[in-house]
Write a protein that holds these residues in place. Structure first.
Motif, PDB file in Angstrom:
ATOM      1  N   HIS A  83      -3.535  -5.071 -11.363  1.00 52.08           N
ATOM      2  CA  HIS A  83      -2.120  -4.974 -11.683  1.00 52.08           C
ATOM      3  C   HIS A  83      -1.666  -5.847 -12.837  1.00 52.08           C
ATOM      4  N   GLY A  84      -2.523  -6.775 -13.285  1.00 50.52           N
ATOM      5  CA  GLY A  84      -2.082  -7.758 -14.254  1.00 50.52           C
ATOM      6  C   GLY A  84      -1.884  -7.223 -15.656  1.00 50.52           C
ATOM      7  N   ALA A  85      -2.630  -6.173 -16.016  1.00 57.10           N
ATOM      8  CA  ALA A  85      -2.533  -5.610 -17.370  1.00 57.10           C
ATOM      9  C   ALA A  85      -2.695  -4.105 -17.273  1.00 57.10           C
ATOM     10  N   ASP A  86      -3.120  -3.479 -18.363  1.00 57.83           N
ATOM     11  CA  ASP A  86      -3.150  -2.016 -18.429  1.00 57.83           C
ATOM     12  C   ASP A  86      -4.514  -1.399 -18.119  1.00 57.83           C
ATOM     13  N   GLY A  87      -5.489  -2.230 -17.736  1.00 57.86           N
ATOM     14  CA  GLY A  87      -6.794  -1.685 -17.364  1.00 57.86           C
ATOM     15  C   GLY A  87      -7.466  -0.929 -18.490  1.00 57.86           C
ATOM     16  N   ALA A  88      -7.464  -1.492 -19.698  1.00 61.65           N
ATOM     17  CA  ALA A  88      -8.003  -0.790 -20.858  1.00 61.65           C
ATOM     18  C   ALA A  88      -9.523  -0.780 -20.876  1.00 61.65           C
ATOM     19  N   VAL A  89     -10.144  -1.965 -20.810  1.00 57.62           N
ATOM     20  CA  VAL A  89     -11.604  -2.006 -20.831  1.00 57.62           C
ATOM     21  C   VAL A  89     -12.185  -1.953 -19.429  1.00 57.62           C
ATOM     22  N   ASP A  90     -11.343  -2.174 -18.423  1.00 58.37           N
ATOM     23  CA  ASP A  90     -11.788  -2.077 -17.035  1.00 58.37           C
ATOM     24  C   ASP A  90     -10.776  -1.259 -16.235  1.00 58.37           C
ATOM     25  N   ASN A  91     -10.916   0.070 -16.145  1.00 57.83           N
ATOM     26  CA  ASN A  91     -12.008   0.759 -16.788  1.00 57.83           C
ATOM     27  C   ASN A  91     -11.478   2.016 -17.483  1.00 57.83           C
TER      28      ASN A  91
END
Length: 527
Positions: A311-319
């Protein structure tokens, strides 16, 4: 998850020769490269998942939006039978606001994040802090009767050490040539598993203990420095939902507060967290879609990545990166008009971060089943515990027709090779498949195993399932699960390269005369 690594070794390269029997259609490879490099949509897919949809914690409206968007997008590209497959998960949860202040001995705002699935404060919560290092159940007795009405700092302070300035890295030849360090699996069901059971079970027991003792709230320390935070937890199931508020403080702010407490300074905090639980539907979902194979009951080749994020960010590299690559790979194959012998299936999984919920359910629904575990703390890690020496293993008819599963879930770095999970027979095949991409630095085949991704539920029922070796970049150093995992930290050229390699692997597996070779079926280890 990504932290359940069975081997610290990145790669071990084969030095022996094997008779190559693979026929590579280089005309198709040309078409894949042309489409994947000149008309790529991988970054636009990733950008929609991150900038438009954002964090995709399983069970939340954003995750449902991602499920439906990916289903519709795959349908637009011509895939068939795009659908959502459900699994029992528990509550969804989102955090809307957090304000944490040190109010004594001086007033200053603290950098903090709400911990997943912890309740809000229902207004402003104020109280005195206590530092009670609780690392195991043995510590419960020491603090019994001392925590009522306190905000409890439960983590210790690591010894200071010099930081490394190496944040971003790529593999070099040395890191890809570590064959002498091959990880030999003993078959012990406790190997590489006990710590995960202990970690997840203790987190739930600690929260229950603090609530019983009457603590006002719990405060955890961020594991990384530099104001990076994760705030991950696993109380999504109704019976394990936390009862008191919980926040994670930035490393630097946590350590300062503990120093003050160590100097016998009364430390007071003010906390306000606003969260929302979603309890109406405890089912969550994975997205599936097919490029149909030929015949009435064709075999199946799968590519997958987990669609959920923290929930902390947008989950760009994970995943988001892995999802975008898998989607791009099948878009490429549809764009060049591939008509595969075997069905090529996409699996975009939900609930990976909490223990492979989506991929486990797919395996259970279609391929093989294992009994639930009632052994001690294993109940805290279902469905993952089904991999923990649970027998009998009951195979379903689709198990026989299944050829391979390919996963991508180690950040946005380009593909450098593939882990074979100890499958010796498949190694020379993969070496041939990688040859058309040696110029793109994809050339390493290793017998080593790796863990922490959705290939495991397939591998654990005796099916060929693989995670690719990727350049690490800054995935582990600062992006994994943190609040800076955003679109701007993903690399287009790497994801384009990964997409064409993934598309080629899917094509080769789908068109091969025989299914890919398998390891022996797992058997029960007598303890």
């Amino acid at each position: 998850m990504k932290y359940l690594i069975k081997s610290a070794v990145v790669a071990a390269v084969f030095s022996f020769s094997a008779q190559a029997t693979e026929t590579i259609d280089l005309d198709i490879v040309n078409k894949i490269r042309d489409e994947g490099f000149k008309r790529s949509e991988v970054m636009s897919t990733l950008r929609h998942l991150t900038d438009n949809i954002g964090p995709r914690l399983t069970g939340t409206p954003a995750m449902t939006l991602a499920n439906n968007w990916t289903k519709d997008r795959l349908t637009e590209w011509g895939l068939k039978n795009a659908r959502l497959e459900g699994f029992e998960f528990g509550y969804g949860w989102t955090a809307e606001n957090i304000e944490v202040y040190l109010t004594g001995p001086r007033r200053t705002q603290l950098t903090a994040a709400p911990i997943a699935w912890y309740p809000g404060t229902n207004g402003v919560l104020e109280g005195e802090a206590i530092h009670a290092v609780i690392k195991s159940e043995e510590d419960f007795e020491e603090y019994a009767g001392k925590l009522k009405g306190k905000i409890v700092f439960v983590d210790d302070i690591p010894k200071q050490k010099e930081p490394s300035n190496k944040v971003f890295s790529r593999h070099d030849e040395d890191s890809l040539q570590k064959s002498k360090h091959f990880h030999i699996s003993t078959g012990d069901p406790h190997e590489d598993f006990d710590w995960w059971v202990e970690f997840k079970a203790f987190g739930i027991k600690l929260e229950q203990y603090l609530a019983k003792e009457g603590a006002l709230a719990v405060v955890h320390r961020a594991s990384r420095k530099g104001m990076l935070m994760e705030a991950t937890a696993y109380g999504h199931e109704a019976q394990y939902t936390p009862q008191i508020p919980g926040v994670e403080l930035a490393y630097e702010h946590y350590v300062r507060a503990v120093r003050l407490m160590d100097d016998d300074e009364p430390v007071k905090l003010s906390m306000k967290t606003d969260v929302t639980f979603y309890k109406d539907d405890t089912q969550s979902y994975s997205t599936l879609a097919d490029i149909p194979g030929k015949g009435r009951k064709p075999g199946v080749v799968m590519a997958g990545a987990h669609l959920d994020s923290w929930h902390g960010a947008d989950g760009a590299v994970d995943n988001g990166a892995g999802v975008a690559v898998v989607m791009e790979a099948v878009r490429i194959l549809k764009a060049i008009g591939v008509e595969p012998k075997r069905t090529i299936r996409v699996g975009l999984w939900g609930g990976e971060e909490q223990g492979y919920f989506g991929s486990h359910k797919y395996v259970e629904n279609h391929l093989a089943t294992r009994p639930e575990s009632e052994e001690g703390d294993l109940k805290f890690v279902e469905p993952y515990a089904k991999q923990y020496n649970q027998f009998p293993l009951s195979l379903k008819p689709e198990h026989e027709r299944f050829s391979a599963y390919f996963n991508l879930d180690n950040g946005s770095g380009k593909i450098r090779g593939v882990y074979t999970e100890g499958n010796v027979a498949i190694a020379p095949i993969f070496r041939e498949w990688l040859k058309p991409f040696n110029d793109l630095d994809a050339k390493t085949v290793t017998l080593n195993t790796t863990g922490g991704t959705d290939h495991e539920p397939f591998d654990e029922v005796g099916l060929p399932a693989f995670q690719f070796i990727q350049d690490p970049l800054d995935y582990g150093s600062r992006l994994h699960h943190t609040q800076i995992d955003t679109y701007g930290n993903a690399y287009a050229k790497d994801l384009m390269q990964a997409s064409v390699v993934m598309a080629s692997f899917l094509y080769n597996a789908a068109m091969r005369d025989e299914r890919l070779p398998r390891k022996p079926l797992p058997t029960k280890v007598e303890e």
